[in-house]
Motif scaffolding. Structure first.
Motif, PDB file in Angstrom:
ATOM      1  N   PHE A 116       0.952  -1.152   0.044  1.00 20.36           N
ATOM      2  CA  PHE A 116      -0.167   0.106  -0.043  1.00 20.36           C
ATOM      3  C   PHE A 116       0.870   1.282   0.002  1.00 20.36           C
ATOM      4  CE2 PHE A 116      -3.774  -2.501   2.490  1.00 20.36           C
ATOM      5  CZ  PHE A 116      -3.978  -3.020   1.222  1.00 20.36           C
ATOM      6  N   LEU A 117       1.978   1.212   0.622  1.00 22.58           N
ATOM      7  CA  LEU A 117       2.973   2.297   0.701  1.00 22.58           C
ATOM      8  C   LEU A 117       3.469   2.504  -0.691  1.00 22.58           C
ATOM      9  CD1 LEU A 117       5.007   1.740   4.127  1.00 22.58           C
ATOM     10  CD2 LEU A 117       2.916   3.526   3.416  1.00 22.58           C
ATOM     11  N   ASP A 118       3.835   1.434  -1.176  1.00 24.83           N
ATOM     12  CA  ASP A 118       4.569   1.671  -2.607  1.00 24.83           C
ATOM     13  C   ASP A 118       3.505   2.077  -3.598  1.00 24.83           C
ATOM     14  OD1 ASP A 118       6.695   0.680  -2.154  1.00 24.83           O
ATOM     15  OD2 ASP A 118       6.436  -1.274  -3.081  1.00 24.83           O
ATOM     16  N   MET A 119       1.952   1.768  -3.479  1.00 28.87           N
ATOM     17  CA  MET A 119       1.074   2.115  -4.315  1.00 28.87           C
ATOM     18  C   MET A 119       0.890   3.754  -4.419  1.00 28.87           C
ATOM     19  SD  MET A 119      -1.687  -0.893  -3.661  1.00 28.87           S
ATOM     20  CE  MET A 119      -3.067   0.363  -4.125  1.00 28.87           C
ATOM     21  N   GLU A 120       0.776   4.115  -3.148  1.00 34.49           N
ATOM     22  CA  GLU A 120       0.687   5.606  -2.889  1.00 34.49           C
ATOM     23  C   GLU A 120       1.795   6.512  -3.393  1.00 34.49           C
ATOM     24  OE1 GLU A 120      -0.973   8.887   0.473  1.00 34.49           O
ATOM     25  OE2 GLU A 120      -0.424   7.029   0.888  1.00 34.49           O
ATOM     26  N   LYS A 143       4.119   5.525  -5.846  1.00 33.21           N
ATOM     27  CA  LYS A 143       4.476   5.348  -7.428  1.00 33.21           C
ATOM     28  C   LYS A 143       3.495   5.865  -8.365  1.00 33.21           C
ATOM     29  CE  LYS A 143       7.454   1.432  -6.958  1.00 33.21           C
ATOM     30  NZ  LYS A 143       7.873  -0.088  -7.265  1.00 33.21           N
ATOM     31  N   ASP A 144       2.182   5.842  -7.721  1.00 32.42           N
ATOM     32  CA  ASP A 144       1.093   6.304  -8.512  1.00 32.42           C
ATOM     33  C   ASP A 144       0.634   7.866  -8.278  1.00 32.42           C
ATOM     34  OD1 ASP A 144      -1.579   6.567  -9.925  1.00 32.42           O
ATOM     35  OD2 ASP A 144      -1.879   4.332  -9.642  1.00 32.42           O
ATOM     36  N   ALA A 145       0.619   8.807  -9.223  1.00 36.28           N
ATOM     37  CA  ALA A 145       0.584  10.140  -8.892  1.00 36.28           C
ATOM     38  C   ALA A 145      -0.987  10.215  -8.806  1.00 36.28           C
ATOM     39  CB  ALA A 145       1.036  10.756  -9.871  1.00 36.28           C
ATOM     40  N   HIS A 146      -1.557   9.624  -9.626  1.00 36.34           N
ATOM     41  CA  HIS A 146      -3.149   9.913  -9.492  1.00 36.34           C
ATOM     42  C   HIS A 146      -3.838   9.435  -8.222  1.00 36.34           C
ATOM     43  CE1 HIS A 146      -7.281  10.727 -11.185  1.00 36.34           C
ATOM     44  NE2 HIS A 146      -7.379   9.437 -10.724  1.00 36.34           N
ATOM     45  N   LEU A 147      -3.303   8.163  -8.049  1.00 40.89           N
ATOM     46  CA  LEU A 147      -3.830   7.737  -6.745  1.00 40.89           C
ATOM     47  C   LEU A 147      -3.404   8.598  -5.413  1.00 40.89           C
ATOM     48  CD1 LEU A 147      -3.766   3.884  -5.496  1.00 40.89           C
ATOM     49  CD2 LEU A 147      -3.089   5.836  -3.796  1.00 40.89           C
ATOM     50  N   TYR A 148      -2.118   9.083  -5.359  1.00 44.07           N
ATOM     51  CA  TYR A 148      -1.536  10.026  -4.412  1.00 44.07           C
ATOM     52  C   TYR A 148      -2.475  11.309  -4.450  1.00 44.07           C
ATOM     53  CZ  TYR A 148       1.240  13.631  -2.405  1.00 44.07           C
ATOM     54  OH  TYR A 148       1.579  14.491  -1.353  1.00 44.07           O
ATOM     55  N   ALA A 149      -2.779  11.818  -5.643  1.00 43.11           N
ATOM     56  CA  ALA A 149      -3.707  13.266  -5.541  1.00 43.11           C
ATOM     57  C   ALA A 149      -4.957  12.816  -5.017  1.00 43.11           C
ATOM     58  CB  ALA A 149      -3.556  13.605  -6.855  1.00 43.11           C
ATOM     59  N   GLU A 150      -5.720  11.816  -5.521  1.00 45.38           N
ATOM     60  CA  GLU A 150      -7.123  11.401  -5.031  1.00 45.38           C
ATOM     61  C   GLU A 150      -7.301  11.182  -3.590  1.00 45.38           C
ATOM     62  OE1 GLU A 150      -9.735  11.500  -8.282  1.00 45.38           O
ATOM     63  OE2 GLU A 150      -8.357  12.948  -7.672  1.00 45.38           O
ATOM     64  N   MET A 151      -6.046  10.561  -3.066  1.00 45.89           N
ATOM     65  CA  MET A 151      -5.987  10.253  -1.583  1.00 45.89           C
ATOM     66  C   MET A 151      -5.628  11.562  -0.687  1.00 45.89           C
ATOM     67  SD  MET A 151      -7.097   7.116  -0.831  1.00 45.89           S
ATOM     68  CE  MET A 151      -6.497   7.262   0.763  1.00 45.89           C
ATOM     69  N   GLY A 152      -4.993  12.387  -1.253  1.00 49.73           N
ATOM     70  CA  GLY A 152      -4.527  13.572  -0.753  1.00 49.73           C
ATOM     71  C   GLY A 152      -5.867  14.395  -0.521  1.00 49.73           C
ATOM     72  N   LYS A 153      -6.659  14.569  -1.522  1.00 54.31           N
ATOM     73  CA  LYS A 153      -7.855  15.558  -1.509  1.00 54.31           C
ATOM     74  C   LYS A 153      -8.703  14.734  -0.207  1.00 54.31           C
ATOM     75  CE  LYS A 153      -8.163  16.013  -6.525  1.00 54.31           C
ATOM     76  NZ  LYS A 153      -8.795  15.867  -7.770  1.00 54.31           N
ATOM     77  N   SER A 182      -8.170  -6.698   8.586  1.00 55.76           N
ATOM     78  CA  SER A 182      -7.251  -6.763   7.563  1.00 55.76           C
ATOM     79  C   SER A 182      -7.803  -6.550   6.170  1.00 55.76           C
ATOM     80  CB  SER A 182      -6.455  -8.239   7.618  1.00 55.76           C
ATOM     81  OG  SER A 182      -7.805  -9.078   7.416  1.00 55.76           O
ATOM     82  N   ARG A 183      -9.269  -6.591   6.028  1.00 58.27           N
ATOM     83  CA  ARG A 183      -9.617  -6.220   4.579  1.00 58.27           C
ATOM     84  C   ARG A 183     -10.412  -5.369   4.712  1.00 58.27           C
ATOM     85  NH1 ARG A 183     -12.769 -11.744   2.819  1.00 58.27           N
ATOM     86  NH2 ARG A 183     -12.512 -10.536   0.718  1.00 58.27           N
ATOM     87  N   ALA A 184     -10.502  -4.225   5.578  1.00 53.79           N
ATOM     88  CA  ALA A 184     -11.228  -3.120   5.673  1.00 53.79           C
ATOM     89  C   ALA A 184     -10.840  -1.766   4.831  1.00 53.79           C
ATOM     90  CB  ALA A 184     -11.424  -2.531   7.190  1.00 53.79           C
ATOM     91  N   GLY A 185      -9.283  -2.032   4.410  1.00 56.13           N
ATOM     92  CA  GLY A 185      -8.886  -0.721   4.015  1.00 56.13           C
ATOM     93  C   GLY A 185      -9.167  -0.560   2.393  1.00 56.13           C
ATOM     94  N   LEU A 186      -9.157   0.841   2.070  1.00 60.86           N
ATOM     95  CA  LEU A 186      -9.773   1.124   0.514  1.00 60.86           C
ATOM     96  C   LEU A 186      -8.573   0.674  -0.346  1.00 60.86           C
ATOM     97  CD1 LEU A 186     -12.097   2.471  -0.789  1.00 60.86           C
ATOM     98  CD2 LEU A 186     -10.698   4.420  -0.716  1.00 60.86           C
ATOM     99  N   TYR A 187      -7.111   0.634   0.074  1.00 60.55           N
ATOM    100  CA  TYR A 187      -6.164   0.248  -0.949  1.00 60.55           C
ATOM    101  C   TYR A 187      -6.412  -1.331  -1.345  1.00 60.55           C
ATOM    102  CZ  TYR A 187      -3.576   4.486  -0.065  1.00 60.55           C
ATOM    103  OH  TYR A 187      -3.267   5.675   0.100  1.00 60.55           O
ATOM    104  N   ARG A 188      -7.077  -2.046  -0.728  1.00 60.07           N
ATOM    105  CA  ARG A 188      -7.395  -3.465  -1.239  1.00 60.07           C
ATOM    106  C   ARG A 188      -8.169  -3.418  -2.410  1.00 60.07           C
ATOM    107  NH1 ARG A 188      -6.501  -8.132   1.987  1.00 60.07           N
ATOM    108  NH2 ARG A 188      -7.976  -9.362   0.629  1.00 60.07           N
ATOM    109  N   VAL A 189      -9.201  -2.570  -2.522  1.00 53.32           N
ATOM    110  CA  VAL A 189     -10.099  -2.203  -3.544  1.00 53.32           C
ATOM    111  C   VAL A 189      -9.167  -1.697  -4.751  1.00 53.32           C
ATOM    112  CG1 VAL A 189     -11.938  -1.098  -4.609  1.00 53.32           C
ATOM    113  CG2 VAL A 189     -11.960  -1.793  -2.222  1.00 53.32           C
ATOM    114  N   LEU A 190      -8.056  -0.706  -4.489  1.00 50.01           N
ATOM    115  CA  LEU A 190      -7.486  -0.033  -5.445  1.00 50.01           C
ATOM    116  C   LEU A 190      -6.377  -0.845  -6.049  1.00 50.01           C
ATOM    117  CD1 LEU A 190      -7.318   3.672  -3.615  1.00 50.01           C
ATOM    118  CD2 LEU A 190      -8.889   2.582  -5.451  1.00 50.01           C
ATOM    119  N   ALA A 191      -5.815  -2.032  -5.341  1.00 52.43           N
ATOM    120  CA  ALA A 191      -4.654  -2.698  -5.571  1.00 52.43           C
ATOM    121  C   ALA A 191      -4.822  -3.226  -7.131  1.00 52.43           C
ATOM    122  CB  ALA A 191      -4.441  -3.763  -4.807  1.00 52.43           C
ATOM    123  N   TRP A 192      -5.955  -3.868  -7.588  1.00 51.42           N
ATOM    124  CA  TRP A 192      -6.270  -4.178  -8.925  1.00 51.42           C
ATOM    125  C   TRP A 192      -6.066  -3.207  -9.993  1.00 51.42           C
ATOM    126  CZ3 TRP A 192      -5.320  -9.265  -9.138  1.00 51.42           C
ATOM    127  CH2 TRP A 192      -5.466 -10.123  -8.029  1.00 51.42           C
TER     128      TRP A 192
END
Length: 517
Positions: free
Chosen positions: A64-68, A70-80, A201-211
């Protein structure tokens, strides 16, 4: 002195206030992220998510740390999503029907929290729970005079924690044991965010965004390969059968370098041919990336029109609808976070400073103001009309809806004209101004007298109309009777009063013109 306990009744060990609990497991500071996003495949992603369900959450949260990162769009949306909380005002509210002591405790807690210089950073760190499912901040405390205040606040990586084996819902600190160790009371702010139902362990939104993250990376990789070779012809070198190994290698180097250097040399008896590459385009890869980014926006913000506009479906009406959905998410985030702050910040501050609430229900609550800005002109027009129709509108309701505080007793308010301080003419050296502006309206007493004089006439007229209403068998009959009685109603006295009123109004106007009022 009563024993100090947290909001769940767990007793406080005073020796843990000044030293962080993680100091006892220093090896955690020497652990580093494994970066499981390297070479990520669908099979490996499925294995990482499944391992988290069985209790090993380390790789999942490292991913999840890597996703945020490395992915500029995901970082921007989560930042909002995270920073939206920083725009809200907040207050500490006492419990319902508060006593004087409870009101003072709420005010005291608010003063302490507002003096916390890193409170906004705390909110941002706690909102990390939206993606991961939970976020843990570790406190240390210090004495400031006679008061206990929070000294340091440190965000701890989610990979430092594990879930208890019995319920899979209680967060423990990893210490090398099977079940980990329970977190110290008053030592942590643990925000659990329910992005969806299920085990923690399955409640985080990043699990949905991983795919979408994974498939977007496939699309970007393929697109990059296309750009690398698109438009370049295939280069084929030909050598004679008698060529030596050294000559073959020389030809190969020339073939590989000519695409970049646009020049090279080869032996005369060797040849190089250029074969046109098949025509291709990047549209499928761009479509894959666009789908992934729209999926991220939908999951994080509830829509795409507040972050992306394609010029086709982006209308103002749809944008407003998506913005309303985004406000619903903000309200949900604020409500969940307020509960955590009440439990892990308001209660400890009061308990350590001798103001511990009598029960969980009587604890002052931190509340975020998520109400939207209202149209003042609309309310200014509607409220008088509704009041004139007989609606009994509480004053507190109007102040709350318009977000205008109620003035304290004796506090100056708008609309109240304060009498100006006058100085003697001798002191100012100027002639005194006309005092007509200081005098009350001279027609006011006359208006009162005319009202009193008209009351008997109105009474007789209304009595006769009331008698007709009481006797009429139907509305149609009443209408006919009122029309028939119109010419015979007792209006002589009322006519005389109105004549005097018109005369008074004319005289008052003449007087105003004479004195220049």
């Amino acid at each position: 002195m009563a024993q100090i306990v947290d909001i769940n009744g767990n007793p406080l060990d005073a020796g843990t206030l000044r030293e962080p609990q993680t100091a006892n497991v220093g090896w955690l500071n020497q652990t580093f992220a494994g970066h499981p996003s390297r070479g990520l495949t669908p099979g490996r992603l499925a294995a990482i998510l499944e391992a988290a369900e069985y209790g090993d959450m380390t790789a999942q949260h490292d991913l999840f740390l890597d996703m945020e990162e490395k992915d500029a769009h995901l970082y921007a949306e989560m930042g909002k999503r995270k920073r939206a909380l920083l725009t809200l005002d907040w207050a500490i509210q006492p419990p319902p029907n508060p006593s004087a002591a409870e009101k003072k405790a709420a005010k005291y807690a608010e003063e302490l929290i507002r003096s916390q210089s890193n409170f906004d950073d705390m909110l941002l760190d706690m909102m990390d729970a939206v993606g991961h499912g939970f976020s843990c901040l570790e406190y240390t405390w210090q004495r400031d005079g006679s008061e206990w205040i929070i000294d340091t606040v440190e965000h701890r990586p989610q990979s430092w924690f594990q879930l208890d084996k019995a319920t899979r819902s209680t967060i423990h600190l990893r210490d090398g044991s099977t079940d980990g160790t329970a977190l110290n009371p008053f030592g942590w702010a643990v925000h659990v965010h329910k992005a969806k139902s299920g085990y923690l362990s399955r409640a985080g939104l990043y699990r949905v965004l991983a795919w979408p993250y994974l498939f977007k990376n496939y699309g970007i990789r393929d697109f990059a390969e296309l750009l690398e070779i698109y438009g370049l012809p295939i280069r084929i070198g030909k050598y004679p059968a008698s060529a030596t190994q050294n000559e073959k290698e020389t030809l190969l180097r020339a073939v590989l370098s000519i695409g970049h250097d646009a020049g090279g040399i080869i032996p005369q008896d060797m040849a190089m041919e250029f074969v046109t590459a098949a025509a291709g385009g990047g549209a499928p890869h761009e479509a894959m990336v666009a789908w992934a980014e729209k999926s991220v926006s939908k999951a994080v913000l509830g829509g795409t029109l507040t972050s992306q506009a394609d010029g086709k479906t982006s209308t103002n009406a749809l944008g407003n609808v998506h913005n309303e959905i985004r406000h619903d998410l903000l309200t949900s985030d604020a409500t969940q976070l307020a509960g955590t702050l009440t439990r892990d910040m308001v209660w400890p501050l009061l308990a350590l400073n001798g103001r511990m609430p009598s029960s969980r229900r009587r604890c002052p609550r931190l509340v975020f103001d998520t109400s939207e800005t209202v149209d003042l002109a609309l309310y200014a027009d509607a409220l008088p009309k509704l009041s004139s129709m007989g609606m009994r509108i509480p004053l507190d309701f109007a102040h709350e809806r318009l977000r205008i505080p109620l003035a304290a007793e004796g506090e100056p308010v708008l609309g109240e004209v304060q009498p100006p301080a006058t100085k003697p003419a001798a002191a100012t050296g100027q002639a005194a101004l006309s005092t007509t502006a200081m005098i009350d309206d001279p027609t006011a007493p006359l208006a009162g007298q005319l009202t009193d004089a008209a009351s008997p006439a109105w009474g007789k007229l209304l009595d006769q109309v009331s008698a007709l209403v009481a006797q009429a068998p139907s509305l149609e009959t009443l209408r006919e009777q009122l029309l028939d009685a119109y010419g015979g109603l007792p209006t002589d006295q009322l006519t005389a009063v109105m004549t005097m009123a018109f005369a008074c109004a004319e005289l008052a106007g003449l007087d105003d013109a004479r004195v220049g009022r």
